[in-house]
Design an enzyme around this catalytic site. Structure first.
Site, PDB file in Angstrom:
ATOM      1  N   GLY A  60      40.503  42.240  37.045  1.00  0.00           N
ATOM      2  CA  GLY A  60      41.271  43.441  36.732  1.00  0.00           C
ATOM      3  C   GLY A  60      42.743  43.107  36.620  1.00  0.00           C
ATOM      4  CE1 TYR A  61      42.626  43.110  31.301  1.00  0.00           C
ATOM      5  CE2 TYR A  61      44.716  44.209  30.857  1.00  0.00           C
ATOM      6  CZ  TYR A  61      43.413  43.910  30.494  1.00  0.00           C
ATOM      7  OH  TYR A  61      42.896  44.428  29.323  1.00  0.00           O
ATOM      8  N   GLY A  62      44.915  45.733  35.117  1.00  0.00           N
ATOM      9  CA  GLY A  62      45.585  47.025  34.915  1.00  0.00           C
ATOM     10  C   GLY A  62      45.252  47.936  36.078  1.00  0.00           C
TER      11      GLY A  62
ATOM     12  CD  GLU B  39      38.656  50.954  31.784  1.00  0.00           C
ATOM     13  OE1 GLU B  39      39.439  51.393  30.937  1.00  0.00           O
ATOM     14  OE2 GLU B  39      38.788  51.192  32.988  1.00  0.00           O
TER      15      GLU B  39
END
Ligand code: BEZ
Length: 188
Positions: free
Chosen positions: A25-27, A99
């Site tokens: 996860g980057y957001g 998403e």
């Protein structure tokens, strides 16, 4: 404008419900998982940079006034810090729907603080998806983020939560820090 990627993700990368896998996860996934996980570890990936270049018509904005959320662009030498989750395959059902606005699952190599690494998945919105907004002057991106609201809340909260979560991880991200600094000075 939106493209529902739910079916595409299931068809191009089927995953057994009972399989165990890593997700990077980057957001929003850094501070808000919203799913059951077996393990959670800070991690980074190499050669990718985080950018607020993806339009959000369904979470942090509307079709009439899209917000801006994170995606990744290839950048040799860059590091992107985030959070890795070890999950069961069935968790992807919910994530694919959450998403669905242009994000496709891709595989990636994640590096952990102890020097170990693992293969994982991430959700990536590339420039050929219908919701992609791309680059813009910092001031214009900041104003768009400061103004946008959607069913998941204010776009500014998404950005500021991410900036705080990255600070807590001790992770530097000039793009996120510059946007957050500017947005904080724009009246809500
Ligand atoms: C993430 O946090 O990694 C993420 C969340 C939503 C869409 C894409 C990525």
């Amino acid at each position: 404008m939106s493209l529902d990627t739910t079916l595409i993700n299931r068809q191009r990368m089927p995953v057994d419900d009972a399989a165990e896998l890593w997700l990077f996860g980057y957001g929003s996934l850094i501070w808000k998982a919203g799913f059951a996980y077996l393990e959670r570890r800070p991690a980074h990936i190499e050669g990718w940079a985080r950018r607020f270049w993806q339009g959000s018509h369904d979470h942090r904005g509307t079709p009439e006034a899209p917000g801006r959320v994170a995606t990744l662009i290839r950048q040799p030498g860059a590091l992107c810090h985030g959070m890795a989750y070890r999950i069961a395959g069935d968790v992807l059902h919910g994530l694919d729907i959450r998403e669905k606005n242009g994000y496709l699952r891709e595989t990636t190599l994640m590096h952990f603080a102890d020097g170990s690494h693992a293969e994982g998945l991430l959700y990536l919105a590339t420039e050929d998806n219908a919701a992609f907004l791309g680059d813009a002057p910092l001031e214009s991106m900041a104003r768009q983020i400061a103004a946008a609201h959607g069913p998941s809340g204010a776009n500014r909260d998404y950005l500021l939560n991410l900036a705080t979560a990255l600070e807590d991880l001790g992770a530097e991200d000039e793009h996120v820090a510059a946007l957050a600094k500017r947005v904080q000075h724009i009246k809500a």
